[in-house]
Scaffold this motif. Structure first.
Motif, PDB file in Angstrom:
ATOM      1  N   PRO A 137      -7.121 -43.742  -7.528  1.00  0.00           N
ATOM      2  CA  PRO A 137      -8.574 -43.844  -7.634  1.00  0.00           C
ATOM      3  C   PRO A 137      -9.320 -43.536  -6.339  1.00  0.00           C
ATOM      4  CG  PRO A 137      -7.532 -45.649  -8.812  1.00  0.00           C
ATOM      5  CD  PRO A 137      -6.438 -44.937  -8.081  1.00  0.00           C
ATOM      6  N   ARG A 138      -8.826 -44.012  -5.194  1.00  0.00           N
ATOM      7  CA  ARG A 138      -9.544 -43.762  -3.937  1.00  0.00           C
ATOM      8  C   ARG A 138      -9.689 -42.272  -3.660  1.00  0.00           C
ATOM      9  NH1 ARG A 138     -11.146 -45.949   0.910  1.00  0.00           N
ATOM     10  NH2 ARG A 138     -10.454 -48.050   0.420  1.00  0.00           N
ATOM     11  N   LEU A 139      -8.691 -41.472  -4.074  1.00  0.00           N
ATOM     12  CA  LEU A 139      -8.724 -40.032  -3.820  1.00  0.00           C
ATOM     13  C   LEU A 139      -9.253 -39.246  -5.020  1.00  0.00           C
ATOM     14  CD1 LEU A 139      -5.270 -39.591  -2.035  1.00  0.00           C
ATOM     15  CD2 LEU A 139      -7.460 -40.333  -1.083  1.00  0.00           C
ATOM     16  N   SER A 140      -9.676 -39.943  -6.072  1.00  0.00           N
ATOM     17  CA  SER A 140     -10.141 -39.291  -7.310  1.00  0.00           C
ATOM     18  C   SER A 140      -9.086 -38.296  -7.799  1.00  0.00           C
ATOM     19  CB  SER A 140     -11.480 -38.584  -7.077  1.00  0.00           C
ATOM     20  OG  SER A 140     -12.467 -39.499  -6.667  1.00  0.00           O
ATOM     21  N   LEU A 141      -7.839 -38.726  -7.781  1.00  0.00           N
ATOM     22  CA  LEU A 141      -6.719 -37.837  -8.075  1.00  0.00           C
ATOM     23  C   LEU A 141      -6.004 -38.225  -9.351  1.00  0.00           C
ATOM     24  CD1 LEU A 141      -4.814 -35.534  -6.971  1.00  0.00           C
ATOM     25  CD2 LEU A 141      -3.432 -37.371  -5.979  1.00  0.00           C
ATOM     26  N   ARG A 142      -5.773 -37.239 -10.210  1.00  0.00           N
ATOM     27  CA  ARG A 142      -4.895 -37.380 -11.361  1.00  0.00           C
ATOM     28  C   ARG A 142      -4.076 -36.098 -11.431  1.00  0.00           C
ATOM     29  NH1 ARG A 142      -5.017 -40.811 -15.366  1.00  0.00           N
ATOM     30  NH2 ARG A 142      -4.716 -39.257 -17.005  1.00  0.00           N
ATOM     31  N   VAL A 143      -2.780 -36.233 -11.274  1.00  0.00           N
ATOM     32  CA  VAL A 143      -1.928 -35.055 -11.129  1.00  0.00           C
ATOM     33  C   VAL A 143      -0.604 -35.296 -11.848  1.00  0.00           C
ATOM     34  CG1 VAL A 143      -0.933 -35.885  -8.949  1.00  0.00           C
ATOM     35  CG2 VAL A 143      -1.046 -33.437  -9.385  1.00  0.00           C
ATOM     36  N   ARG A 189      -3.661 -33.939   0.139  1.00  0.00           N
ATOM     37  CA  ARG A 189      -4.394 -33.583   1.358  1.00  0.00           C
ATOM     38  C   ARG A 189      -5.016 -34.803   2.022  1.00  0.00           C
ATOM     39  NH1 ARG A 189      -9.121 -28.974   2.268  1.00  0.00           N
ATOM     40  NH2 ARG A 189      -9.345 -29.357   4.504  1.00  0.00           N
ATOM     41  N   TYR A 190      -5.543 -35.716   1.208  1.00  0.00           N
ATOM     42  CA  TYR A 190      -6.259 -36.863   1.768  1.00  0.00           C
ATOM     43  C   TYR A 190      -5.421 -38.145   1.722  1.00  0.00           C
ATOM     44  CZ  TYR A 190     -10.119 -33.605   1.397  1.00  0.00           C
ATOM     45  OH  TYR A 190     -10.922 -32.501   1.526  1.00  0.00           O
ATOM     46  N   LEU A 191      -4.119 -37.999   1.694  1.00  0.00           N
ATOM     47  CA  LEU A 191      -3.236 -39.170   1.671  1.00  0.00           C
ATOM     48  C   LEU A 191      -3.505 -40.129   2.840  1.00  0.00           C
ATOM     49  CD1 LEU A 191      -1.064 -39.828  -0.445  1.00  0.00           C
ATOM     50  CD2 LEU A 191       0.660 -39.102   1.205  1.00  0.00           C
ATOM     51  N   PRO A 192      -3.846 -39.626   4.048  1.00  0.00           N
ATOM     52  CA  PRO A 192      -4.110 -40.562   5.154  1.00  0.00           C
ATOM     53  C   PRO A 192      -5.292 -41.493   4.906  1.00  0.00           C
ATOM     54  CG  PRO A 192      -3.678 -38.363   6.018  1.00  0.00           C
ATOM     55  CD  PRO A 192      -3.816 -38.222   4.522  1.00  0.00           C
ATOM     56  N   ARG A 193      -6.107 -41.213   3.894  1.00  0.00           N
ATOM     57  CA  ARG A 193      -7.251 -42.079   3.610  1.00  0.00           C
ATOM     58  C   ARG A 193      -6.849 -43.370   2.900  1.00  0.00           C
ATOM     59  NH1 ARG A 193     -12.020 -37.945   1.443  1.00  0.00           N
ATOM     60  NH2 ARG A 193     -12.128 -36.644   3.332  1.00  0.00           N
ATOM     61  N   LEU A 194      -5.637 -43.418   2.380  1.00  0.00           N
ATOM     62  CA  LEU A 194      -5.216 -44.615   1.652  1.00  0.00           C
ATOM     63  C   LEU A 194      -5.095 -45.803   2.605  1.00  0.00           C
ATOM     64  CD1 LEU A 194      -2.551 -43.271  -0.861  1.00  0.00           C
ATOM     65  CD2 LEU A 194      -4.916 -43.940  -1.297  1.00  0.00           C
ATOM     66  N   ARG A 195      -5.492 -46.951   2.103  1.00  0.00           N
ATOM     67  CA  ARG A 195      -5.464 -48.180   2.890  1.00  0.00           C
ATOM     68  C   ARG A 195      -4.705 -49.261   2.132  1.00  0.00           C
ATOM     69  NH1 ARG A 195      -6.516 -44.876   5.841  1.00  0.00           N
ATOM     70  NH2 ARG A 195      -8.325 -44.605   7.214  1.00  0.00           N
ATOM     71  N   ARG A 196      -4.252 -50.229   2.860  1.00  0.00           N
ATOM     72  CA  ARG A 196      -3.533 -51.343   2.252  1.00  0.00           C
ATOM     73  C   ARG A 196      -4.414 -52.010   1.189  1.00  0.00           C
ATOM     74  NH1 ARG A 196      -1.537 -56.726   2.844  1.00  0.00           N
ATOM     75  NH2 ARG A 196       0.740 -56.716   2.849  1.00  0.00           N
ATOM     76  N   GLY A 197      -3.839 -52.191   0.008  1.00  0.00           N
ATOM     77  CA  GLY A 197      -4.573 -52.794  -1.100  1.00  0.00           C
ATOM     78  C   GLY A 197      -5.085 -51.787  -2.102  1.00  0.00           C
ATOM     79  N   ASP A 198      -5.096 -50.497  -1.754  1.00  0.00           N
ATOM     80  CA  ASP A 198      -5.494 -49.472  -2.727  1.00  0.00           C
ATOM     81  C   ASP A 198      -4.472 -49.410  -3.852  1.00  0.00           C
ATOM     82  OD1 ASP A 198      -7.737 -48.760  -1.306  1.00  0.00           O
ATOM     83  OD2 ASP A 198      -6.796 -47.071  -0.284  1.00  0.00           O
ATOM     84  N   THR A 199      -4.908 -49.006  -5.033  1.00  0.00           N
ATOM     85  CA  THR A 199      -4.010 -48.947  -6.183  1.00  0.00           C
ATOM     86  C   THR A 199      -3.549 -47.522  -6.461  1.00  0.00           C
ATOM     87  OG1 THR A 199      -5.879 -48.774  -7.706  1.00  0.00           O
ATOM     88  CG2 THR A 199      -5.015 -50.988  -7.260  1.00  0.00           C
ATOM     89  N   ILE A 200      -2.351 -47.439  -6.996  1.00  0.00           N
ATOM     90  CA  ILE A 200      -1.741 -46.185  -7.434  1.00  0.00           C
ATOM     91  C   ILE A 200      -1.211 -46.433  -8.838  1.00  0.00           C
ATOM     92  CG2 ILE A 200       0.101 -44.504  -7.033  1.00  0.00           C
ATOM     93  CD1 ILE A 200       0.088 -45.402  -4.086  1.00  0.00           C
ATOM     94  N   THR A 201      -1.571 -45.583  -9.797  1.00  0.00           N
ATOM     95  CA  THR A 201      -1.061 -45.751 -11.159  1.00  0.00           C
ATOM     96  C   THR A 201      -0.105 -44.620 -11.502  1.00  0.00           C
ATOM     97  OG1 THR A 201      -2.906 -44.523 -12.151  1.00  0.00           O
ATOM     98  CG2 THR A 201      -3.161 -46.916 -11.914  1.00  0.00           C
ATOM     99  N   VAL A 202       0.886 -44.954 -12.301  1.00  0.00           N
ATOM    100  CA  VAL A 202       1.818 -43.965 -12.836  1.00  0.00           C
ATOM    101  C   VAL A 202       1.858 -44.157 -14.342  1.00  0.00           C
ATOM    102  CG1 VAL A 202       4.165 -43.054 -12.812  1.00  0.00           C
ATOM    103  CG2 VAL A 202       3.188 -44.028 -10.718  1.00  0.00           C
ATOM    104  N   GLU A 203       1.378 -43.156 -15.075  1.00  0.00           N
ATOM    105  CA  GLU A 203       1.331 -43.228 -16.530  1.00  0.00           C
ATOM    106  C   GLU A 203       2.477 -42.410 -17.114  1.00  0.00           C
ATOM    107  OE1 GLU A 203      -2.576 -42.402 -18.179  1.00  0.00           O
ATOM    108  OE2 GLU A 203      -3.401 -42.565 -16.153  1.00  0.00           O
ATOM    109  N   THR A 204       3.200 -43.018 -18.043  1.00  0.00           N
ATOM    110  CA  THR A 204       4.244 -42.317 -18.773  1.00  0.00           C
ATOM    111  C   THR A 204       3.937 -42.403 -20.264  1.00  0.00           C
ATOM    112  OG1 THR A 204       5.678 -44.248 -19.070  1.00  0.00           O
ATOM    113  CG2 THR A 204       5.908 -43.031 -16.997  1.00  0.00           C
TER     114      THR A 204
END
Length: 276
Positions: A137-143, A189-204
């Motif tokens: 979500p922080r990077l507005s990324l869905r890949v 590209r913007y991976l360094p912007r992630l901070r502790r506590g940010d969420t990452i989702t993996v959908e299967t």
């Protein structure tokens, strides 16, 4: 009175040849410059455009294949209260320190995460097959996530690649991924912007796993395989990583930008799952 100089035919030919050589050299330089500009435009614009379009279409295709998630599906199974504290989602701990990271090993086997292994029994994805969707979500990324880290068949399509031999999402161990930071969609590209506590989702196809960013290793050797081991820990900078088993995710990419000399890694821990 001085006689006018005489210009011989040989001198004129030499001068003409010199002018032709200069003109030809200038044409070559201009041509080379145009070709280089086209190559740069291809790498920095066209490959991104193509790869992003490809990745978006694959995400849409996976969502159609899986069907629309049922909003009335059974509630989230995850870590809450004291469990959140135990996995480090609610407890501070510096990179390489014990803190919440050490507690992840103790909480990994708890019943609250027992359902997170739902995908573990399914058939192993085929090589280069896209089988999951990574969301940040922080990077507005869905890949899309595909099996393997082949440049031609995975990374250059704008996908994120799953390191062969590491765990699948929701399983105990390390679910390790790689992605381009520049060109070909540059999902990280913007991976360094992630901070502790940010969420990452993996959908299967069967579940949605949520990981919480815990630690970052800003730079290490490209050969530092420790960052993707079942218990991730840098072999180059041993103060970064973990010492006990848990449910981890690792995101890796090249650093600094526009080079592949070093790698950076972002680590997270599984904090919840829910069925689709």
């Amino acid at each position: 009175m001085r006689a006018p100089g005489v210009v011989h035919h040989g001198t004129r030919r030499r001068r003409a040849a010199f002018r032709r050589a200069v003109w030809s050299g200038a044409e070559v330089l201009v041509t080379v410059g145009v070709v280089l500009l086209l190559l740069v435009a291809h790498q920095l614009w066209w490959t991104n455009r193509q790869a992003r379009h490809s990745a978006e279409r694959k995400v849409q295709a996976l969502e159609r294949e899986w069907g629309t998630p049922d909003p009335e599906a059974s509630g989230t199974s995850g870590v809450s209260g004291s469990d959140a504290d135990a996995t480090g989602a609610g407890k501070a701990g510096g990179a390489g320190g014990s803190g919440g990271g050490e507690s992840a090993g103790r909480s990994a086997g708890r019943d609250s995460l027992s359902g997170a292994a739902a995908d573990g029994g399914r058939q192993q994805p085929r090589w280069s097959q896209a089988y999951a969707v990574l969301g940040i979500p922080r990077l507005s990324l869905r890949v899309p996530v595909a099996e393997g880290v082949s440049k031609a068949n995975v990374l250059n399509k704008g996908y994120v690649g799953h390191y062969k031999g590491t765990q699948q999402p929701g399983r105990p161990g390390n679910f390790a991924l790689a992605g381009h930071r520049n060109t070909h969609g540059e999902p990280f590209r913007y991976l360094p912007r992630l901070r502790r506590g940010d969420t990452i989702t993996v959908e299967t196809k069967t579940a949605v796993y949520t990981y919480t960013v815990d630690r970052t290793l800003s730079q290490t050797s490209a050969r530092d395989v420790g960052v993707i081991r079942p218990v991730p820990r840098s072999t180059v900078r041993p103060s970064y990583g973990y010492t006990r088993p848990g449910y981890y995710i690792t995101l890796t990419t090249c650093t600094p930008e526009y080079t592949s000399r070093y790698r950076m890694a972002v680590w997270g821990k599984l904090t919840s799952m829910r069925p689709r």
